[in-house]
Structure formats: structure tokens, C-alpha cells
Design a protein around this motif. Structure first.
Motif, PDB file in Angstrom:
ATOM      1  N   ARG A  59       0.801  -1.219   0.000  1.00  0.00           N
ATOM      2  CA  ARG A  59       0.000   0.000   0.000  1.00  0.00           C
ATOM      3  C   ARG A  59       0.836   1.271   0.000  1.00  0.00           C
ATOM      4  NH1 ARG A  59      -4.878  -1.954   4.138  1.00  0.00           N
ATOM      5  NH2 ARG A  59      -5.552  -3.687   2.801  1.00  0.00           N
ATOM      6  N   MET A  60       2.128   1.151   0.299  1.00  0.00           N
ATOM      7  CA  MET A  60       2.987   2.330   0.264  1.00  0.00           C
ATOM      8  C   MET A  60       2.956   2.981  -1.120  1.00  0.00           C
ATOM      9  SD  MET A  60       4.723   2.939   3.207  1.00  0.00           S
ATOM     10  CE  MET A  60       6.407   3.454   2.903  1.00  0.00           C
ATOM     11  N   GLN A  61       3.049   2.162  -2.162  1.00  0.00           N
ATOM     12  CA  GLN A  61       3.064   2.690  -3.522  1.00  0.00           C
ATOM     13  C   GLN A  61       1.729   3.317  -3.875  1.00  0.00           C
ATOM     14  OE1 GLN A  61       4.040  -0.205  -6.535  1.00  0.00           O
ATOM     15  NE2 GLN A  61       4.470   1.365  -8.072  1.00  0.00           N
ATOM     16  N   LYS A  62       0.640   2.721  -3.432  1.00  0.00           N
ATOM     17  CA  LYS A  62      -0.686   3.266  -3.717  1.00  0.00           C
ATOM     18  C   LYS A  62      -0.895   4.599  -3.012  1.00  0.00           C
ATOM     19  CE  LYS A  62      -2.633  -1.345  -4.389  1.00  0.00           C
ATOM     20  NZ  LYS A  62      -3.603  -2.351  -3.895  1.00  0.00           N
ATOM     21  N   LEU A  63      -0.458   4.681  -1.762  1.00  0.00           N
ATOM     22  CA  LEU A  63      -0.562   5.951  -1.049  1.00  0.00           C
ATOM     23  C   LEU A  63       0.285   7.017  -1.735  1.00  0.00           C
ATOM     24  CD1 LEU A  63      -1.444   7.743   1.287  1.00  0.00           C
ATOM     25  CD2 LEU A  63       0.400   6.741   2.663  1.00  0.00           C
ATOM     26  N   SER A  64       1.459   6.631  -2.203  1.00  0.00           N
ATOM     27  CA  SER A  64       2.314   7.572  -2.928  1.00  0.00           C
ATOM     28  C   SER A  64       1.606   8.115  -4.160  1.00  0.00           C
ATOM     29  CB  SER A  64       3.624   6.890  -3.317  1.00  0.00           C
ATOM     30  OG  SER A  64       4.431   7.750  -4.081  1.00  0.00           O
ATOM     31  N   ARG A  65       0.926   7.254  -4.898  1.00  0.00           N
ATOM     32  CA  ARG A  65       0.183   7.707  -6.077  1.00  0.00           C
ATOM     33  C   ARG A  65      -0.935   8.671  -5.688  1.00  0.00           C
ATOM     34  NH1 ARG A  65       0.712   2.227  -8.009  1.00  0.00           N
ATOM     35  NH2 ARG A  65      -1.468   1.807  -7.484  1.00  0.00           N
ATOM     36  N   TRP A  66      -1.618   8.363  -4.585  1.00  0.00           N
ATOM     37  CA  TRP A  66      -2.684   9.243  -4.090  1.00  0.00           C
ATOM     38  C   TRP A  66      -2.137  10.625  -3.752  1.00  0.00           C
ATOM     39  CZ3 TRP A  66      -3.807  11.140   1.012  1.00  0.00           C
ATOM     40  CH2 TRP A  66      -5.096  11.662   1.165  1.00  0.00           C
ATOM     41  N   LEU A  67      -0.877  10.665  -3.337  1.00  0.00           N
ATOM     42  CA  LEU A  67      -0.218  11.927  -3.020  1.00  0.00           C
ATOM     43  C   LEU A  67       0.440  12.553  -4.246  1.00  0.00           C
ATOM     44  CD1 LEU A  67       1.375  10.972   0.423  1.00  0.00           C
ATOM     45  CD2 LEU A  67      -0.497  12.599   0.029  1.00  0.00           C
ATOM     46  N   GLY A  68       0.018  12.109  -5.424  1.00  0.00           N
ATOM     47  CA  GLY A  68       0.523  12.709  -6.644  1.00  0.00           C
ATOM     48  C   GLY A  68       1.926  12.297  -7.000  1.00  0.00           C
ATOM     49  N   GLY A  69       2.356  11.161  -6.483  1.00  0.00           N
ATOM     50  CA  GLY A  69       3.693  10.669  -6.796  1.00  0.00           C
ATOM     51  C   GLY A  69       4.729  10.966  -5.742  1.00  0.00           C
ATOM     52  N   ALA A  70       4.337  11.561  -4.627  1.00  0.00           N
ATOM     53  CA  ALA A  70       5.292  11.833  -3.555  1.00  0.00           C
ATOM     54  C   ALA A  70       5.873  10.521  -3.037  1.00  0.00           C
ATOM     55  CB  ALA A  70       4.603  12.583  -2.420  1.00  0.00           C
ATOM     56  N   GLU A  71       7.190  10.480  -2.897  1.00  0.00           N
ATOM     57  CA  GLU A  71       7.821   9.252  -2.423  1.00  0.00           C
ATOM     58  C   GLU A  71       7.801   9.197  -0.903  1.00  0.00           C
ATOM     59  OE1 GLU A  71      11.979   6.688  -2.842  1.00  0.00           O
ATOM     60  OE2 GLU A  71      11.766   8.644  -3.812  1.00  0.00           O
ATOM     61  N   LEU A  72       7.365   8.082  -0.369  1.00  0.00           N
ATOM     62  CA  LEU A  72       7.353   7.858   1.077  1.00  0.00           C
ATOM     63  C   LEU A  72       8.643   7.148   1.459  1.00  0.00           C
ATOM     64  CD1 LEU A  72       3.669   6.642   1.364  1.00  0.00           C
ATOM     65  CD2 LEU A  72       4.550   8.934   1.819  1.00  0.00           C
ATOM     66  N   ARG A  73       9.419   7.758   2.327  1.00  0.00           N
ATOM     67  CA  ARG A  73      10.727   7.202   2.661  1.00  0.00           C
ATOM     68  C   ARG A  73      10.786   6.577   4.042  1.00  0.00           C
ATOM     69  NH1 ARG A  73      12.667  11.707  -0.599  1.00  0.00           N
ATOM     70  NH2 ARG A  73      13.693  10.836  -2.439  1.00  0.00           N
ATOM     71  N   ALA A  74       9.697   6.613   4.805  1.00  0.00           N
ATOM     72  CA  ALA A  74       9.650   5.952   6.111  1.00  0.00           C
ATOM     73  C   ALA A  74       8.655   4.807   6.039  1.00  0.00           C
ATOM     74  CB  ALA A  74       9.261   6.941   7.206  1.00  0.00           C
ATOM     75  N   GLY A  75       9.137   3.586   6.158  1.00  0.00           N
ATOM     76  CA  GLY A  75       8.271   2.413   6.200  1.00  0.00           C
ATOM     77  C   GLY A  75       8.131   1.932   7.620  1.00  0.00           C
TER      78      GLY A  75
END
Length: 340
Positions: A59-75
Motif C-alpha cells: 500500500r505504500m506505492q498506492k498511497l504515494s500515487r494518491w499523493l501525486g507521486g510523492a515518495e514515502l521514505r519511512a516504512g
């Protein structure tokens, strides 16, 4: 967060916006060698708790897409506290998280680690005190050495360990109040056991609940030599009916910042989000502004109902604030999306 909530999850101002666009999607203190286009990264790592196991990675990648492509760097994920085997790192989901971490040099893997088994079993205070004394005497050291060995073997020796989180509360078996001195010594033994493993570069995050709760969290602090980060789990709920209250209350957000500064530590927010005050966009704006101002090492919003902004459709106004603040602007999607 509440124990029930986490268990269910396992089954699941323009100035502010500008600051967050600049700081919201990069790593604060990177692993050795990690850097951005202009040298070592010095910004805040953004993450979200999305699921207890491997679906959290997906879901990290899906959330990133929802944020317009912002990369999430904390898992961010948790080890179950039901058995010692799980505390030693048995869950298969660690493999997925290790792959995620190693896919980006500047990513940060955050792992909550219980200090005792049967961690959500409503163990009475007298038994907790006895368990803490046993831990302080070294009875459980080998479990944590095994966990450290497993993390090193998986290729994530730089994991941030959120050890014994919310220790100032009433519920978890690893709570501090029944015997603070033994709790402190037990923490020290765990850190020593994990640091004894060759190749490790762990950082240990001391993360109480915001506020006084069952005991002042400062009474549980085990010492600067065994703590790397001063965290805080902070939800929009009493004590603290307004965000200003949450800042100024005893053992609140301001005291966390001041305590960390006095001890020469970075801060973090391993868990934060909405809760008893419902869909509260003012809280969301103010918490994001607080994060932008104080620049924690990382922050991780708890994203499932009732706390969340992406997987929970109950908080559309807060979701819009969160998304508008953190989105790169590459895409536009609905303000919320509920996942089964």
C-alpha cells in the motif's frame, strides 16, 4: 494507539504547504552514504502505518500515487507481541519490508518492538513488575539478540527500533509504571544485547504517549547512552481538547521537543492521526505545521479508521488538508479512498 485498533489494522496556509512540499518526502538522517542531488539529505522522512503485515508494503506505492507521486521514505510496521518467537522476528512480512528498505538508499525502516510477550493480554501490575525484574536481570536478552541477528541477516542493520512504545500507558505488558527502575534497566539490557551483534547500526526510539497517562514518561527514560531518538505517539484526543492544549499540556508536544533538545536527541512521531475529535482539518493543519517547524527525523500517520486520511472515508476534510500539503501536484485524485 489503542490495542484494539492496531489488532484490527493487522487484519488493516500556503506557507505550511510550501514547507511541507520542501520537507515532507525525504529522509532526515540518512543511512551512511545516502545523499540527494546536492549532498546528504537533511529533511524529514514521511511514512504511514498502513497494515500490520506485508500489505502495508504494497500500500505504500498506492498511497504515494494518491499523493501525486510523492515518495514515502519511512516504512513502518510492528512485531506482534504475542510470543517470543514473533518478537525475535519470525513474521514473514519482515522479508517484504527488508526488500522495500533496500530498494532505496535513503529509505528508513521503522520497527516497533515489544519488550515482553503476551503484550496485549491485560497482565496485572504485580506480574508485570516481576517480568520487568526478570528482564532487568537478563533473562530475556537472547530473544533480542536473535532479533538483531535476523535484521542484520535481512540486510536492514540500520533499522529504527521503537522499543516498548507507549510505555507510560496503562495497557501494554511492557508498560513502565509497575516498576520504573527495572523497566529502565531492562531497556538498557535490550539495547546492549542488540548492539552486541556484529554489523548492526540500529537507532533506538523512546516513544511514549503524549501527556501524563499512567506515569510521567520522563520517569521511564533509561539514559542518553541507550536512546537515539525521543519520539511521541500523539493522536487528536484528550487530554488536550485543542492543538494548543496538546502542545502545552504537561508531558505534551512542547515538553517532548524541549526534553530532546536538552538531551541532544532528534525527535520523531511514530504514530499520529485523528481520533476522538473526528474529522478535524484544523488539527491536521496544525500538526503538519508543527512537524514542518520542528523537523523530526520521521513521522508516520496511522492510516486506518478512525485515524486515517487515505484508507478511511470518514475524514474527507482532513484528508484534503493532508493530501494538499504533501502532494507533489503531479496527479489529482479524490480526497479519500477506502480500501477493503
Amino acid at each position: 494507539m489503542s490495542r484494539r485498533g492496531r489488532r484490527l489494522a493487522g487484519a488493516g496556509t500556503s506557507t505550511v504547504a510550501a514547507l511541507l512540499l520542501a520537507t515532507g518526502c525525504a529522509l532526515a538522517t540518512p543511512p551512511r552514504g545516502a545523499s540527494g542531488p546536492h549532498g546528504p539529505r537533511t529533511e524529514v522522512a514521511v511514512g504511514a502505518y498502513l497494515h500490520y503485515g506485508s500489505p502495508g508494503v504494497e500500500r505504500m506505492q498506492k498511497l504515494s500515487r494518491w499523493l501525486g507521486g510523492a515518495e514515502l521514505r519511512a516504512g513502518h510496521t510492528y512485531l506482534p507481541g504475542d510470543t517470543w518467537a514473533n518478537i525475535e522476528g519470525a513474521p514473514d512480512s519482515l522479508h517484504s519490508w527488508a526488500r522495500w528498505r533496500k530498494a532505496g538508499a535513503d529509505r528508513l525502516f521503522v520497527l516497533n518492538v515489544p519488550m515482553l510477550e503476551h503484550n496485549e493480554a491485560d497482565v496485572p501490575d504485580d506480574q508485570v513488575a516481576e517480568l520487568l525484574r526478570s528482564g532487568a536481570e537478563g533473562e530475556y536478552d537472547h530473544h533480542f539478540q536473535r532479533l538483531a541477528e535476523r535484521l542484520v541477516d535481512l540486510g536492514v542493520p540500520d533499522t529504527v527500533i521503537v522499543l516498548g512504545w507507549e510505555m507510560n500507558g496503562f495497557n501494554y505488558t511492557h508498560r513502565c509504571r509497575p516498576d520504573p527502575e527495572s523497566w529502565q534497566e531492562y531497556w538498557r539490557r535490550i539495547v546492549s544485547a542488540m548492539r552486541s551483534v556484529e554489523g548492526q547500526r540500529f537507532r533506538f526510539d523512546f516513544a511514549p504517549n503524549r501527556g501524563g497517562d499512567a506515569i510521567a514518561w520522563t520517569s521511564c527514560y533509561p539514559g542518553d547512552d541507550v536512546v537515539d531518538i525521543i519520539g511521541m505517539d500523539s493522536y487528536d484526543q484528550p487530554p488536550g481538547h485543542s492543538f494548543a492544549d496538546q502542545v502545552t499540556q504537561p508531558y505534551g508536544l512542547q515538553q517532548q521537543v524541549d526534553f530532546a533538545k536538552a538531551h541532544g536527541k532528534r525527535i520523531s512521531y511514530p504514530e499520529w492521526g485523528l481520533f476522538r475529535n473526528g474529522d478535524n482539518p484544523d488539527y491536521m493543519r496544525r500538526m503538519l505545521a508543527w512537524i514542518a517547524r520542528h523537523k523530526p527525523l520521521y513521522h508516520s500517520i496511522t492510516d486506518y479508521c478512525p485515524h486515517g486520511v487515505w484508507q478511511c472515508s470518514e475524514n474527507p476534510r482532513s484528508a484534503r488538508v493532508f493530501r494538499d500539503s504533501l502532494s507533489t501536484g503531479k496527479k489529482r485524485r479524490p480526497a479519500h479512498r477506502h480500501l477493503p
